[in-house]
Motif scaffolding. Sequence first.
Motif: not given
Length: 201
Positions: A72-90
Amino acid sequence: MPRTSQAPANKRADAQRNIEAILDAAVTCLSRDPEASVGEIAKAAGVGRVTLYGHFTSRADLVDAVFTRTVEHADAALDAVDTTGDPRRALARLITATWPMIDRARSIRAAALTALPPERLHAAHETPMRRVQKLVERGQDEGVFRSDLPATWLVGVLLSVMHGAADEINAGQLVADDAAGLISATVLAAYTPPGRQVPKP
């Protein structure tokens, strides 16, 4: 306020402090030794075994709580990751952000593997894996990820490769600093539509 009404609140606060102390101690002990005993964890938490068992009915119950909190802590930290744009780069960004957390939790995962049934391990990953599944489905819709295989299968491939990297590090076959790049290269190759050139991570 009458003293009688304060007592239950104080007991609840004490219980919550004990729970947090036990979980923190369990993280420390299990990170050092996946086979750490309940007695070792209780001692590190500064509580007795009876107190620990008052909150967690078994070692497996405690390991479950620690593993769930870690995910759960790891998942919350991943909220800050930009997953927009090219799906491969994301995807590469998501792997780069996720890997250090998996690396730090290698021993906790090892404890969970021996203490918990496979279905419980799978259930604990459901929320963070939904994040990956949305990204995979978007990549499939945009034609950059293969669509001849189910998105759920491709998500499972990523999870398996990441945990495989953790196992290789535990076995002394892989350097932790190299893992994120190898995981990205492997997963992008698996996700690329047949006949297409595999992009560099």
